[in-house]
Design a protein around this motif. Structure first.
Motif, short mmCIF file in Angstrom:
data_model
loop_
_atom_site.label_atom_id
_atom_site.label_comp_id
_atom_site.label_asym_id
_atom_site.label_seq_id
_atom_site.Cartn_x
_atom_site.Cartn_y
_atom_site.Cartn_z
N ASP A 223 0.82 -1.22 0.00
CA ASP A 223 0.00 0.00 0.00
C ASP A 223 0.86 1.27 0.00
OD1 ASP A 223 -2.78 0.99 0.20
OD2 ASP A 223 -2.06 1.90 2.06
N LYS A 224 2.19 1.07 0.08
CA LYS A 224 3.17 2.18 0.06
C LYS A 224 3.01 3.14 1.24
CE LYS A 224 3.68 2.03 -4.96
NZ LYS A 224 3.61 2.77 -6.24
N THR A 225 2.62 2.60 2.40
CA THR A 225 2.47 3.46 3.58
C THR A 225 3.31 2.99 4.77
OG1 THR A 225 0.49 2.20 4.17
CG2 THR A 225 0.15 4.28 3.00
N TRP A 226 4.07 1.90 4.62
CA TRP A 226 4.83 1.39 5.76
C TRP A 226 5.84 2.42 6.27
CZ3 TRP A 226 4.68 -1.99 9.48
CH2 TRP A 226 5.84 -2.27 10.22
N ALA A 227 6.53 3.09 5.38
CA ALA A 227 7.60 4.01 5.79
C ALA A 227 7.08 5.38 6.22
CB ALA A 227 8.61 4.18 4.66
N ASP B 295 -7.02 7.38 11.12
CA ASP B 295 -8.24 6.75 11.64
C ASP B 295 -8.29 6.80 13.17
OD1 ASP B 295 -8.99 5.99 9.03
OD2 ASP B 295 -7.72 4.21 9.16
N LEU B 296 -7.14 7.04 13.78
CA LEU B 296 -7.05 7.02 15.24
C LEU B 296 -6.82 8.40 15.84
CD1 LEU B 296 -4.65 3.94 15.43
CD2 LEU B 296 -7.12 3.90 15.77
N TYR C 232 -8.77 -4.06 15.53
CA TYR C 232 -8.57 -4.12 14.07
C TYR C 232 -7.83 -5.40 13.69
CZ TYR C 232 -6.44 -3.23 9.54
OH TYR C 232 -6.02 -3.35 8.24
N LEU C 233 -6.77 -5.71 14.42
CA LEU C 233 -6.00 -6.92 14.13
C LEU C 233 -6.80 -8.18 14.45
CD1 LEU C 233 -2.58 -5.69 15.56
CD2 LEU C 233 -3.12 -6.07 13.14
N GLU C 234 -7.63 -8.08 15.47
CA GLU C 234 -8.44 -9.23 15.88
C GLU C 234 -9.47 -9.62 14.83
OE1 GLU C 234 -10.48 -10.61 20.10
OE2 GLU C 234 -10.75 -8.55 19.41
N LYS C 235 -9.88 -8.65 14.02
CA LYS C 235 -10.89 -8.92 12.98
C LYS C 235 -10.41 -9.98 12.00
CE LYS C 235 -13.26 -4.44 12.98
NZ LYS C 235 -13.49 -3.19 12.21
N GLY C 236 -9.11 -10.06 11.81
CA GLY C 236 -8.57 -11.08 10.91
C GLY C 236 -8.88 -12.48 11.40
N MET C 237 -8.79 -12.68 12.70
CA MET C 237 -9.10 -13.98 13.28
C MET C 237 -10.59 -14.29 13.13
SD MET C 237 -6.72 -14.02 16.69
CE MET C 237 -7.36 -15.61 17.19
N SER C 238 -11.42 -13.28 13.31
CA SER C 238 -12.87 -13.48 13.15
C SER C 238 -13.19 -13.87 11.71
CB SER C 238 -13.62 -12.19 13.51
OG SER C 238 -13.35 -11.82 14.84
N ARG C 239 -12.46 -13.27 10.76
CA ARG C 239 -12.68 -13.57 9.35
C ARG C 239 -12.35 -15.03 9.06
NH1 ARG C 239 -9.47 -14.43 5.53
NH2 ARG C 239 -7.71 -13.86 6.85
N SER D 297 -6.82 -8.46 2.40
CA SER D 297 -8.19 -8.52 1.90
C SER D 297 -9.11 -7.46 2.52
CB SER D 297 -8.77 -9.91 2.17
OG SER D 297 -8.83 -10.16 3.57
N ARG D 298 -8.54 -6.55 3.28
CA ARG D 298 -9.37 -5.51 3.89
C ARG D 298 -8.64 -4.18 3.94
NH1 ARG D 298 -8.77 -6.16 10.00
NH2 ARG D 298 -7.09 -7.66 10.30
N GLU D 299 -9.37 -3.16 4.21
CA GLU D 299 -8.80 -1.81 4.23
C GLU D 299 -7.81 -1.68 5.38
OE1 GLU D 299 -10.29 2.86 4.36
OE2 GLU D 299 -11.74 1.23 4.11
#
Length: 349
Positions: free
Chosen positions: A257-261, A316-317, A332-339, A308-310
């Motif tokens: 997404d070119k936003t890590w840095a 956002d925070l 937010y990270l926990e949503k991956g497990m729910s998916r 697979s998600r935004e």
């Protein structure tokens, strides 16, 4: 004491064009003959040392008075031209003259030994290993000094746990382990956190994540009842790899997404975001990976499902207090497990 002679069996060796003699010597004799020549202050050959750090000396003194000793040698440069060092038949002999030899390596240990002797005279009777050079030029002394202080790396403190299987009830073990992992991940070019951890004294602009934030967030995971030992992840290598793979999985999504840095966009560079990520790692992810039997980047990537998600961004925070932002990163990270759970059509029974 200047009339006294010191004689001992020695091992001569030539290293890089410099002849050195290694032998055992009582502490009381060693502290009598050494002195410190500081570069920029003392105008003499071989002056390469830095000014003494009093806090470090006190720490070494305490270490000595606890009954500990040093197994690495003290490196000295004999500079007293009026008192010759005699080496014959693998024996070395010289007068015990005050301030006859510069300390090339070990100045803080020597100062600590001196201070310890004032509290406990028996320290003077202990024996240490000395490596003595004779008449080194500043160039040769600097070469040795730089070799010791730039090319050699200290052993991670927490590695003692891996070597001996116990911390000796050391209350600082978890802190040492977290700091060792911070060092490892910050220094390794292939690490997702390479040069991203800000250590005390670092130049302005260097690093993104404060060392104190890193250590405070992770240390509970290394305590005796922490998540790492609970899942039989006890070695430094395994623990560092888990943290590295976790952030590699996160980084891969943000690099795409070119936003890590981007300090302004990456939420994990902020204290709240990093803490939230570590909370999730310790509370959920380690157990999930252990359940799968894999802590690989691929396994963690599948669990997180970030591709697979935004992606969550710092914007956002913004406006949230630290506690709320931390919780939202966790969720937010926990949503991956729910998916992953939602994608299962059926269970095996």
């Amino acid at each position: 004491m200047s009339d006294q002679k010191f004689t001992a069996e020695c091992i001569p060796v030539e290293l890089g064009g410099v002849t050195a003699y290694t032998f055992a010597m009582p502490v009381k004799d060693l502290v009598h003959i050494y002195y410190v020549a500081v570069r920029g202050r003392d105008d003499e050959e071989g002056a390469v040392q830095r000014p003494l750090n009093t806090r470090r000396i006190q720490s070494i003194k305490d270490y000595i008075l606890e009954g500990n000793t040093f197994f690495n040698s003290f490196i000295l440069n004999w500079t007293d031209a009026s008192n010759k060092v005699v080496v014959k038949n693998n024996k070395i002999s010289f007068s015990l003259v005050s301030a006859a030899a510069q300390a090339i390596d070990g100045q803080h240990r020597l100062a600590g030994l001196e201070d310890a002797m004032e509290d406990d005279s028996s320290v003077g009777g202990r024996v240490v290993i000395v490596t003595l050079c004779i008449g080194l030029t500043t160039k040769h002394a600097a070469t040795i000094f730089l070799n010791i202080n730039t090319e050699q790396r200290p052993v991670p403190k927490s590695l003692l746990f891996d070597l001996f299987g116990e911390t000796g009830n050391d209350p600082n073990h978890a802190i040492n382990r977290a700091r060792d992992i911070a060092n490892q991940l910050n220094d390794e070019p292939k690490s997702p956190l390479y040069n991203l951890i800000k250590f005390p004294g670092a130049p302005r602009g260097a690093g993104k994540i404060e060392l104190s934030t890193f250590v405070t967030a992770l240390k509970k995971g290394f305590e005796p009842d922490g998540e790492f030992p609970k899942r039989k992840l006890k070695s430094l290598d395994h623990q560092a790899t888990v943290v590295s793979n976790y952030f590699s999985a996160i980084k891969n999504a943000y690099v795409t997404d070119k936003t890590w840095a981007s300090s302004s966009q990456n939420p994990f560079f902020k204290a709240a975001g990093f803490n939230g990520a570590i909370d999730f790692l310790l509370d959920k992810l380690i157990f999930k990976c252990a359940e799968r039997g894999s802590f690989s980047v691929q396994a963690i990537t599948e669990i997180l499902g970030l591709s697979s998600r935004e992606l969550l961004r710092w914007e956002d925070l913004q406006g949230q207090d630290g506690k709320t932002a931390r919780k939202n990163v966790y969720q937010y990270l926990e949503k991956g497990m729910s998916r992953v759970i939602d994608s299962k059509d059926a269970y095996a029974f």
